[in-house]
Design an enzyme around this catalytic site. Structure first.
Site, short mmCIF file in Angstrom:
data_model
loop_
_atom_site.label_atom_id
_atom_site.label_comp_id
_atom_site.label_asym_id
_atom_site.label_seq_id
_atom_site.Cartn_x
_atom_site.Cartn_y
_atom_site.Cartn_z
N ASP A 94 -17.74 -3.53 10.73
CA ASP A 94 -19.10 -4.30 10.39
C ASP A 94 -19.99 -4.07 11.63
O ASP A 94 -21.27 -3.91 11.65
CB ASP A 94 -18.92 -5.72 10.07
CG ASP A 94 -18.77 -5.94 8.68
OD1 ASP A 94 -18.99 -4.98 7.92
OD2 ASP A 94 -18.49 -6.94 7.98
N ASP A 151 -9.52 -2.05 -2.04
CA ASP A 151 -8.99 -1.03 -1.33
C ASP A 151 -10.26 -0.19 -0.54
O ASP A 151 -11.08 0.24 -1.45
CB ASP A 151 -8.06 -0.07 -1.59
CG ASP A 151 -7.21 0.33 -0.11
OD1 ASP A 151 -6.41 -0.30 0.25
OD2 ASP A 151 -7.42 1.57 0.13
N GLU A 199 1.02 -1.17 -0.11
CA GLU A 199 0.00 -0.23 0.15
C GLU A 199 0.82 1.30 -0.01
O GLU A 199 1.62 1.70 1.01
CB GLU A 199 -1.00 -0.02 1.25
CG GLU A 199 -1.88 -1.05 1.15
CD GLU A 199 -3.07 -0.75 2.07
OE1 GLU A 199 -3.22 0.22 2.53
OE2 GLU A 199 -3.80 -1.77 2.46
N LYS A 212 -25.42 -8.73 3.54
CA LYS A 212 -24.39 -7.70 3.45
C LYS A 212 -24.08 -7.22 1.95
O LYS A 212 -23.85 -6.01 1.51
CB LYS A 212 -23.08 -8.08 4.13
CG LYS A 212 -22.14 -6.91 4.04
CD LYS A 212 -20.71 -7.28 4.93
CE LYS A 212 -19.65 -5.98 4.48
NZ LYS A 212 -18.52 -6.23 5.35
N PHE A 224 -16.28 -8.25 9.56
CA PHE A 224 -15.01 -7.90 9.88
C PHE A 224 -14.95 -6.39 9.85
O PHE A 224 -15.86 -5.82 9.78
CB PHE A 224 -13.98 -8.23 8.90
CG PHE A 224 -13.89 -7.54 7.63
CD1 PHE A 224 -14.72 -7.86 6.55
CD2 PHE A 224 -12.70 -6.53 7.30
CE1 PHE A 224 -14.77 -7.29 5.33
CE2 PHE A 224 -12.87 -5.79 6.28
CZ PHE A 224 -13.83 -6.11 5.19
N HIS A 267 -20.44 -1.44 -0.28
CA HIS A 267 -19.91 -0.63 -1.08
C HIS A 267 -19.10 -1.88 -2.06
O HIS A 267 -18.83 -1.59 -2.94
CB HIS A 267 -18.72 0.11 -0.13
CG HIS A 267 -18.02 -0.77 0.98
ND1 HIS A 267 -18.66 -1.52 1.90
CD2 HIS A 267 -16.95 -0.79 1.29
CE1 HIS A 267 -18.13 -1.92 2.87
NE2 HIS A 267 -16.93 -1.58 2.41
N ARG A 268 -18.47 -2.92 -1.43
CA ARG A 268 -17.68 -3.94 -2.03
C ARG A 268 -18.44 -4.57 -3.06
O ARG A 268 -17.87 -4.78 -4.25
CB ARG A 268 -16.93 -4.87 -1.05
CG ARG A 268 -16.25 -5.71 -1.66
CD ARG A 268 -15.42 -6.58 -0.37
NE ARG A 268 -14.57 -5.58 0.21
CZ ARG A 268 -14.82 -5.23 1.64
NH1 ARG A 268 -15.73 -5.63 2.06
NH2 ARG A 268 -14.17 -4.18 1.92
P1 IMP Z 1 -7.87 -2.30 3.35
O1 IMP Z 1 -8.93 -2.12 2.28
O2 IMP Z 1 -7.34 -3.72 3.41
O3 IMP Z 1 -6.76 -1.29 3.36
O4 IMP Z 1 -8.70 -2.17 4.89
C1 IMP Z 1 -9.64 -1.34 5.03
C2 IMP Z 1 -10.28 -1.36 6.44
O5 IMP Z 1 -11.37 -0.66 6.32
C3 IMP Z 1 -10.44 -2.57 7.03
O6 IMP Z 1 -9.31 -3.01 7.93
C4 IMP Z 1 -11.79 -2.42 7.77
O7 IMP Z 1 -11.31 -1.95 9.26
C5 IMP Z 1 -12.30 -1.42 7.15
N1 IMP Z 1 -13.24 -2.00 6.36
C6 IMP Z 1 -13.37 -2.02 4.84
N2 IMP Z 1 -14.27 -2.61 4.31
C7 IMP Z 1 -14.94 -3.02 5.33
C8 IMP Z 1 -16.18 -3.57 5.41
O8 IMP Z 1 -17.02 -4.19 4.42
N3 IMP Z 1 -16.70 -4.00 6.84
C9 IMP Z 1 -16.19 -3.42 7.67
N4 IMP Z 1 -14.90 -2.76 7.85
C10 IMP Z 1 -14.40 -2.55 6.55
#
Ligand code: IMP
Length: 195
Positions: free
Chosen positions: A143, A65, A36, A164, A140, A169-170
């Site tokens: 959430d 991300d 990153e 979910k 995770f 978003h994802r």
């Molecule tokens: P990365 O995308 O791996 O850099 O991490 C993003 C961080 O944002 C994660 O460690 C979570 O803490 C938070 N995050 C991102 N997407 C979610 C989700 O769908 N649920 C809960 N936390 C999220």
């Protein structure tokens, strides 16, 4: 079509696999570390991580991300969500919001895809509210303290992965990716040796 996912997060793999399956994509975890770069843009972080991973793995891949942007905190933790989760965690966020009436927040996801000869970015968000206390055991990260505004008041952690994925978003970004893949490769055009 097979696509590698650059992550160590099995929840991301599960959520994304479920969406992409509907588009005929089999997602697998690539055993490569996600590097990153520091940036305030999730898109820049995702794309740069995807490029670095591709230069090592040389297979079609995606990087997700994502981050939580809290209105009352000026968008914090945003691109620093992962670090914030590891340091102050869910309880730290609840402390920062204690007594603030505005609990609106949005999760954002940027998915970078490298499917030669293409490089693509997909961005989506899910908006809602930060709860007063954590609820639920699924999922995770943040959430347990996030309820999507289109939902029924339950947190993401109180939902199944399928539920979910209706709001997240994802999953929204993954559906955009799925549509694009379907459209782009429908006539078998593209890097067939990889797919
Ligand atoms: P990365 O995308 O791996 O850099 O991490 C993003 C961080 O944002 C994660 O460690 C979570 O803490 C938070 N995050 C991102 N997407 C979610 C989700 O769908 N649920 C809960 N936390 C999220």
């Amino acid at each position: 079509m097979r696509l590698g996912l650059v992550t160590g997060n099995r929840h991301k793999l599960e959520e994304l696999s479920l969406v992409l399956r509907d588009y005929g994509v089999e997602l697998y975890m690539l055993g490569i570390q996600k590097i990153e770069v520091q940036s305030e843009s999730l898109e820049v972080i995702a794309l740069e991580a995807a490029r670095r991973a591709y230069s090592k793995a040389r297979v079609p891949l995606i990087v997700d991300d994502s981050g939580l942007f809290i209105e009352a905190l000026g968008g914090f933790p945003g691109p620093y969500s992962s670090y914030t989760y590891k340091t102050i965690g869910v309880e730290g966020i609840l402390r920062l919001l204690h007594g603030l009436p505005n609990r609106r927040a949005c999760f954002h996801a940027a998915i970078a895809a490298i499917v030669p000869p293409y490089e693509k970015l997909f961005h989506a968000r899910s908006c809602g509210f930060i709860t007063e206390s954590p609820r639920g055991t699924g999922g995770f990260g943040f959430d347990p303290i996030f309820t999507p505004e289109e939902g029924d008041g339950r947190t993401f952690a109180e939902m199944s992965v399928e539920e979910k994925n209706r709001y997240s978003h994802r999953a929204k970004a993954a559906r955009m990716l799925g549509e694009w893949l379907r459209e782009t490769f429908k006539r078998g055009v593209g890097p067939s040796k990889h797919l």
